[in-house]
Every structure is written in structure tokens, then in C-alpha cells.
Design an enzyme around this catalytic site. Structure first.
Site, short mmCIF file in Angstrom:
data_model
loop_
_atom_site.label_atom_id
_atom_site.label_comp_id
_atom_site.label_asym_id
_atom_site.label_seq_id
_atom_site.Cartn_x
_atom_site.Cartn_y
_atom_site.Cartn_z
N GLY A 5 29.65 -13.72 -6.78
CA GLY A 5 30.38 -12.97 -7.79
C GLY A 5 31.80 -12.63 -7.38
O GLY A 5 32.71 -12.63 -8.21
N THR A 6 32.00 -12.34 -6.10
CA THR A 6 33.34 -11.97 -5.64
C THR A 6 34.33 -13.12 -5.85
O THR A 6 35.43 -12.93 -6.38
CB THR A 6 33.31 -11.55 -4.16
OG1 THR A 6 32.60 -10.31 -4.04
CG2 THR A 6 34.72 -11.39 -3.60
N ASN A 57 28.44 -1.36 -11.06
CA ASN A 57 27.51 -1.58 -9.96
C ASN A 57 27.09 -0.30 -9.26
O ASN A 57 26.11 -0.31 -8.50
CB ASN A 57 28.12 -2.56 -8.94
CG ASN A 57 29.48 -2.12 -8.45
OD1 ASN A 57 30.39 -1.91 -9.24
ND2 ASN A 57 29.64 -2.01 -7.14
N GLN A 80 26.03 -7.46 -12.72
CA GLN A 80 24.94 -6.50 -12.84
C GLN A 80 24.25 -6.55 -14.20
O GLN A 80 23.21 -5.92 -14.39
CB GLN A 80 25.45 -5.08 -12.58
CG GLN A 80 25.97 -4.84 -11.17
CD GLN A 80 24.88 -4.86 -10.12
OE1 GLN A 80 23.69 -4.74 -10.42
NE2 GLN A 80 25.26 -5.02 -8.86
N HIS A 137 22.19 -13.93 -6.19
CA HIS A 137 21.29 -13.13 -5.35
C HIS A 137 20.94 -11.78 -5.95
O HIS A 137 20.03 -11.10 -5.46
CB HIS A 137 21.88 -12.96 -3.94
CG HIS A 137 23.05 -12.04 -3.84
ND1 HIS A 137 22.96 -10.78 -3.30
CD2 HIS A 137 24.36 -12.21 -4.18
CE1 HIS A 137 24.16 -10.21 -3.32
NE2 HIS A 137 25.02 -11.06 -3.85
N THR A 194 32.58 -28.77 -0.74
CA THR A 194 31.36 -29.52 -0.97
C THR A 194 30.38 -28.70 -1.78
O THR A 194 30.09 -27.54 -1.44
CB THR A 194 30.72 -29.93 0.37
OG1 THR A 194 31.67 -30.70 1.12
CG2 THR A 194 29.47 -30.76 0.13
N CYS A 219 28.92 -2.76 -1.31
CA CYS A 219 30.03 -3.54 -0.77
C CYS A 219 30.92 -2.69 0.12
O CYS A 219 31.79 -3.19 0.83
CB CYS A 219 30.85 -4.14 -1.91
SG CYS A 219 29.92 -5.33 -2.89
#
Length: 378
Positions: free
Chosen positions: A76-77, A150, A178, A200, A236, A322
Site C-alpha cells: 500500500g505504501t 487506519n 483498510q 497483507h 521483476t 507504522c
């Protein structure tokens, strides 16, 4: 074994930070087998590409979008960074963000990134943005307002914010990390231009997320490389992780209706137990995620509350994971008008697929003594 670790006696109530890997996601990744680079033209590469394309198509179908509109990222970041930096470009046009954004967005105001191009939209005491404040200080290139906070779980009026942004001539981005797997939503109904997701948080693997960009919306690459992911995000491509993401998303959406009903019951029970304690309030307002309970505890430090609960076998958070390990007032709570002391007195519980009523009852029973001990520790 509880779903947050290997100790059967511990309770894991920090799913807004990360969730346990779903078995279906693990199975999808393991069954990927030996693969080549999806960008290669040899047989192994073509097989890898086919699996990557299948995962992208499955995720796109579940989100109601076109496969080529999805850009896989590391999470997400990166998706947030790519959306705002890539859409804003190198010009001088301002970018507007809400005062309660994740650090992946608020951090873009740092020198060397967007700096003073960033204008901050205020929020009310519940942490909600008033769409009418968008564009009042002049044109902007991009507006970013997260779908679900969040920390507090506050649900923002995304569709209204997008509508006002478009009238002001700006693209609209939402961090939907979220929201995914926790609330039903429709990207088309929201009418947003860009949206960020992370695997995740819904039981997919760590290390993959996605940026959705509406067809016709230009997002410039913010890094150099081989030009994978339609030239927007080089590196990749992660075939096994994409397959795990797709499997986790399919299962989380299939069980969403039942999960929401259960989370709402659990939230109501924990919130009721919390506010029965003198000086404890539930934050976020009326429109909140059913899987997040954010408390403000008068006369106690959030760090002390978290440590005491940890000693009692409960994993939770003082707010945004975070910023774990950093003792500082919550920027979200400060933006909501709280004092530094009040913004340091918070506790967040967040639920996952396996969270049970018995676990919430255990926490409800622990809270009064934990609060009392934390207050004595000041």
C-alpha cells in the site's frame, strides 16, 4: 494456535497492522512452482506471465475493473506514493491531502518530495473531511483522501470528495487499504481516479499491493528500471505473491457479509465495555469500520496500556502500527483537535477472520484493571 502467532494463550487484535496468511493464499503461492521471469520470452517466462496475467485478471474482476488498469506494487505504501507522485508530476500544481492520511501520503510533504506543494484539508472532531473544503484555496492537480482511517476506523465520504475534486479540475485518489475486505465498496460508484490496496491486510502475503488507475489517467513512473507494469512500476514481477493476493481477495470478499455482521457484534461488545469505564471514550464517530475499535483513555498513556495488555497476552496497538516503537502523539488525533496528552492516550483493537466472541469477552474483562494500573503508572 491463535491467528496472530504460535502462542495459543495470546490474543491477536492488531489486524489493521497485518493479518495472518490465509491457507488459500499460501497454497496458491506454493502451487506456483518453479517459474521464470514474466518478462522473458522463453517457455518458463511465458508460463510465469500467464500465471501473473491470470492473477491480475482475477483481482480486477473482483474489484470490478479492467486488468490493464491494475499496477502491482510492493504494498500500500508504494501504491500511495506512486499514485500521488506519479499523477502530480514534476510541475508546481498543489496537491491536497486530508490531515489524517497514512504516512505514505502525509510524508510526501517532506522537502525533496512534494514539499510545500501539499495543502492539508482539515478534519472535524471525528476525523472526517468536509468535501466542501476541497479546492477552496485554488486549483489542485491531485486530491487524496483515504477511504477508512487506519487508526480510528473513520469512514470518509469518498464519493462526495471525488465529485468535488472533479468539479475543481483535480484527479482524486483514495487509499483503500483498510476498506478492502472490511467494507463493501464500488470503485465505479465512488468515481475515483486512483485507488491503493495491500494484500497483507486481508490475509494475503506481505510484499504485494496494487494501484488501480482509471483508464485514461496518466501516472508517471517515479523510478527507473525495466519498464514492467505498463512502464509505471519497474522490477521483476512477483508471480507467487500475485497469486496469493488473488486467492486471499477472493476468499475475503466471499465471506465479507458474514464477517461484517460478526465484527459489528464484536465491536459493539468491546465498545460498550470500554465506555463503561470512567474516562474512556470510543473514537471515530458513527460511520466507522466494523473491525476497528479506537479508544481514548483519560489519565493514561497509550504505551502503558499497550504494555500491560501485552503482559496479559493481548496484542494490540497504540494507533498506527507504522509508527510502532515511536513514542509520539498521534498525528491523526492531533488533527482531530486533541491535545498532545490526549493524542498519546490511545489504544486500537482491530479484528480479523478468526476473532471470536470469547476473545473480546476476555479483553472486556481485562480492561478495567488495565486502565486502573496504567493510570497509577503516570
Amino acid at each position: 494456535m491463535r491467528d496472530g502467532g504460535t502462542d495459543p494463550e495470546r490474543l491477536y487484535l492488531d489486524h489493521a497492522a497485518t493479518g495472518p496468511l490465509r491457507p488459500v493464499a499460501a497454497s496458491a503461492m506454493v502451487s506456483t512452482g518453479a517459474v521464470g521471469n514474466p518478462a522473458a520470452v522463453h517457455t518458463a517466462g511465458r508460463r510465469a506471465r500467464a500465471m501473473l496475467d491470470d492473477a491480475r485478471e482475477q483481482i480486477a474482476t473482483l474489484l470490478g475493473v479492467r486488468p490493464l488498469e491494475l499496477v502491482f506494487t510492493s504494498g500500500g505504501t508504494e501504491a500511495d506514493n506512486l499514485a500521488v507522485l506519479g499523477a502530480a508530476g514534476a510541475g508546481a500544481d498543489p496537491v491536497e491531502i486530508s490531515a489524517v492520511e497514512h504516512a505514505a501520503i502525509s510524508g510526501l510533504a517532506a522537502p525533496g518530495l512534494l514539499g510545500d506543494r501539499v495543502r492539508v484539508l482539515p478534519v472535524d472532531a471525528e476525523g472526517c473531511v468536509d468535501p466542501a473544503t476541497i479546492g477552496t484555496r485554488g486549483p489542485a492537480s491531485v486530491v487524496s483522501v483515504m477511504a477508512v482511517n487506519n487508526e480510528t476506523g473513520t469512514v470518509q465520504p469518498v464519493a462526495q470528495c471525488a465529485e468535488v475534486s472533479h468539479r475543481a479540475g483535480a484527479l482524486f485518489h483514495t487509499d483503500a487499504v483498510q476498506a478492502l475486505g472490511h467494507l463493501p465498496f464500488d470503485l465505479a460508484a465512488w468515481d475515483v481516479d486512483l485507488a491503493s490496496f495491500s494484500a497483507h491486510k486481508i490475509g494475503g502475503p506481505v510484499g504485494i499491493g496494487a494501484l488501480w488507475r482509471r483508464r485514461g489517467v496518466d501516472v508517471a513512473a517515479v523510478g527507473a528500471g525495466g519498464g514492467q507494469e505498463a512502464g509505471v512500476r519497474s522490477g521483476t514481477q512477483m508471480v507467487a505473491l500475485a497469486r496469493g493476493f488473488a486467492a486471499a481477495l477472493a476468499e475475503s470478499l466471499a465471506e465479507l457479509d458474514e464477517a461484517r455482521r460478526r465484527w459489528e457484534r464484536l465491536r459493539d461488545r468491546l465498545a460498550s465495555a470500554a465506555v463503561a469505564i470512567d474516562g474512556v471514550a470510543v473514537d471515530g464517530g458513527r460511520d466507522v469500520s466494523p473491525s476497528i475499535v479506537h479508544l481514548s483513555v483519560e489519565g493514561a498513556r497509550g504505551d502503558d496500556l499497550q504494555l500491560l495488555l501485552d503482559q496479559d497476552g493481548v496484542d494490540c496497538s497504540t494507533g498506527s502500527a507504522c509508527h510502532a516503537g515511536v513514542s509520539a502523539p498521534s498525528q491523526v488525533m492531533l488533527a482531530m483537535g486533541r491535545t498532545p496528552e490526549q493524542a498519546s492516550s490511545c489504544l486500537r483493537f482491530s479484528f480479523g477472520p478468526a476473532t471470536t466472541t470469547a476473545e473480546i469477552e476476555r479483553v472486556a474483562a481485562l480492561l478495567p484493571e488495565v486502565v486502573a494500573r496504567a493510570r497509577r503508572a503516570r
